[in-house]
Design an enzyme around this catalytic site. Structure first.
Site, PDB file in Angstrom:
ATOM      1  CD  GLU A 173      -3.007  -0.989   2.292  1.00  0.00           C
ATOM      2  OE1 GLU A 173      -2.943  -0.031   3.083  1.00  0.00           O
ATOM      3  OE2 GLU A 173      -3.930  -1.823   2.320  1.00  0.00           O
ATOM      4  CD  GLU A 384      -3.420  -5.824   4.240  1.00  0.00           C
ATOM      5  OE1 GLU A 384      -4.279  -4.999   4.643  1.00  0.00           O
ATOM      6  OE2 GLU A 384      -2.201  -5.629   4.320  1.00  0.00           O
TER       7      GLU A 384
HETATM    8  C1  FCB Z   1      -4.386  -1.969   5.607  1.00  0.00           C
HETATM    9  C2  FCB Z   1      -2.998  -2.293   6.109  1.00  0.00           C
HETATM   10  C3  FCB Z   1      -2.961  -3.349   7.183  1.00  0.00           C
HETATM   11  C4  FCB Z   1      -4.128  -3.226   8.141  1.00  0.00           C
HETATM   12  C5  FCB Z   1      -5.439  -3.088   7.405  1.00  0.00           C
HETATM   13  C6  FCB Z   1      -6.643  -3.007   8.298  1.00  0.00           C
HETATM   14  O1  FCB Z   1      -4.394  -0.682   5.092  1.00  0.00           O
HETATM   15  O2  FCB Z   1      -2.174  -2.727   5.047  1.00  0.00           O
HETATM   16  O3  FCB Z   1      -1.728  -3.266   7.828  1.00  0.00           O
HETATM   17  O4  FCB Z   1      -3.912  -2.222   9.038  1.00  0.00           O
HETATM   18  O5  FCB Z   1      -5.395  -1.979   6.567  1.00  0.00           O
END
Ligand code: FCB
Length: 478
Positions: A173, A384
């Site tokens: 990210e 994620e």
């Molecule tokens: C993302 C991050 C991760 C976590 C989630 C909820 O932006 O990559 O580390 O904090 O959000």
């Protein structure tokens, strides 16, 4: 399009679909001063009063550094086929450049061996936001040299783990690193200046490109390289021309600022023109775009919620100035969209998770299909996806989290729908294995499918972990 009807149907994923869970070093490891680890920007930031809710820090976190063997056993119990973790740069190159700390490399080597013993495939992220503090002292991501330092570090990790790790991700990210770290300042290092954030975004892109080249050099021919972006599925607050144009603009400053240089070797013309009053883009030097566009094997996507935007108006500027700088997603009130003064993120209707994030699985299908359409042939991984809820441990030690199971099954069904319509999604990494240090929210937000008591460090499988075990075993839902 999606919804609870499809979410409850029987859905099977393609053979070989990779089921995993994800974590990040600073959020779980603790052991902040063990075995030669030095300070990162998140150590500095979390120890600065007022920056993190409750004054929480990652000094101990979930103590994963000392409990790694037991945590691998938990992963095996859930049946994970893959595990995404990040390497802490300040454990490997504590000063940010120069001397390599063998004890840090040994920790990750043991972790990789432990995973392979349990037939869990590691996916290694090299940078999940914990920049060595000495590099920040030299300007951090606003300083072009940081990209070269990153490539040196990537080479070291690639040389050490590349014989056992099939896939490396350069950055997690970069949008958050650039725009929350240097644009709004809600993340480390806490700088709030849009011009600096745009320079940081470019230097992160450059780090990805130089890091990719370094990895290619260090890895066996089969080694795969990726990048994880938190792409935003952006919609207009109204059908006015101005709000619709804000969607185009936000897509440029949040998504295409990374996608286009990495996958097509150019910055979008509309982005460069739109933000000419903030930066002259002189940080983009000859040769940078060719370096940034080094081919990758797979694109990681992190996704949680859709984004609603409006064009900046005098009224929104007034609200945004008094309101929600600390809330860049506009969950509580209109907030200037990070990196620009031309658009605002505005509140959305529920339902919400405990983060205040709108739950809308269909938006993930739309996003995946858009990436598939615009960048055909690029294999995708969900690196994620998950939800925070205010979990409670029952008297018998169980943790019932039906809302999380709903969120996850809805989003898995959304991924399945995208695959059915042609998107080449290869796997899904649930965020997160363990409750952990949720950045500026400290320990107040629980994303884990495994509950962690932050006092005793006791781990307990939530109902969602047991549910996920069944999903993995069935290769799908229902
Ligand atoms: C993302 C991050 C991760 C976590 C989630 C909820 O932006 O990559 O580390 O904090 O959000």
């Amino acid at each position: 399009m999606m919804g609870s009807d499809t979410a409850s149907a029987t859905l099977r994923f393609p053979a070989g679909f990779r089921w995993g869970a994800a974590t990040a070093a600073y959020q779980i490891e603790g052991a902040a001063r063990a075995d030669g680890r030095a300070r990162s920007i998140w150590d500095t930031f979390s120890h600065t009063p007022g920056r993190v809710q409750g004054g929480d820090t990652g000094d101990v976190a979930t103590d994963h550094y000392h409990r790694v063997a037991a945590d691998i056993t938990i992963m095996a119990e859930i049946g994970l086929a893959a595990y995404r973790f990040s390497v802490a740069w300040p454990r490997i190159v504590p000063a940010g450049s120069g001397a390599v700390n063998q004890a840090g490399l040994d920790f990750y080597s043991r972790l990789v061996d432990g995973l392979l013993d349990r037939a869990i495939t590691p996916l290694v992220t090299l940078y999940h936001w914990d920049l060595p503090q000495p590099l920040q002292d030299a300007g951090g991501w606003a300083n072009r040299d940081t990209a070269a330092r990153f490539a040196e570090y990537a080479q070291v990790v690639g040389q050490t783990l590349g014989d056992r790790v099939p896939t490396f991700t350069t950055l997690n990210e970069p949008w958050c690193s650039a725009f929350l770290g240097y644009g709004t300042g809600v993340h480390a290092p806490g700088i709030a200046d849009n011009a600096t954030a745009l320079a940081a975004a470019h230097h992160l892109n450059l780090a990805h490109g130089l890091g990719t080249a370094a990895l290619r050099d260090a890895l066996p021919a089969t080694g795969q390289v990726s990048l994880t972006l938190n792409l935003q599925q952006v919609r207009a607050a109204s059908q006015s021309d101005a709000d619709r144009d804000a969607v185009r603009h936000v897509d440029a400053v949040a998504n295409r600022i990374f996608l286009e240089p990495v996958l097509r070797g150019r910055y979008p013309d509309d982005l460069v023109a739109d933000l000419g009053h903030i930066t002259d883009w002189s940080f983009v030097q000859d040769g940078d775009l060719a370096a940034i566009a080094a081919p990758i094997d797979v694109l990681g996507i992190n996704y949680y919620f859709p984004t609603l935007v409006a064009a900046a108006t005098a009224q929104l500027r007034e609200l945004g100035a008094t309101g929600a700088k600390s809330d860049p997603h506009g969950t509580a009130g209109p907030a200037p969209f990070p990196g620009t003064d031309l658009a605002f993120a505005v509140p959305q209707d529920g339902p919400y998770t405990a983060m205040g994030w709108r739950i809308e699985p269909a938006s993930l299908t739309d996003l995946l299909l858009r990436v598939h359409r615009d960048y055909p042939g690029m294999p995708l991984l969900i690196t994620e996806n998950g939800a925070a809820y205010d979990d409670v441990v029952a008297a018998d030690g169980s943790v019932h989290d039906p809302d999380r199971i709903d969120y996850l099954s809805g989003h898995l069904a959304a991924v399945h729908a995208a695959i059915t319509q042609g998107a080449d999604v290869r796997g899904y990494f649930l965020w997160s294995l363990l409750d952990n240090f949720e950045w500026a929210f400290g320990f107040s937000k629980r994303f884990g499918i495994v509950h962690v008591d932050f006092v005793t460090q006791q781990r307990r499988l939530k109902d969602s972990a047991i549910w996920y075990r069944a999903v993995i075993a069935a290769n799908g839902l229902g």
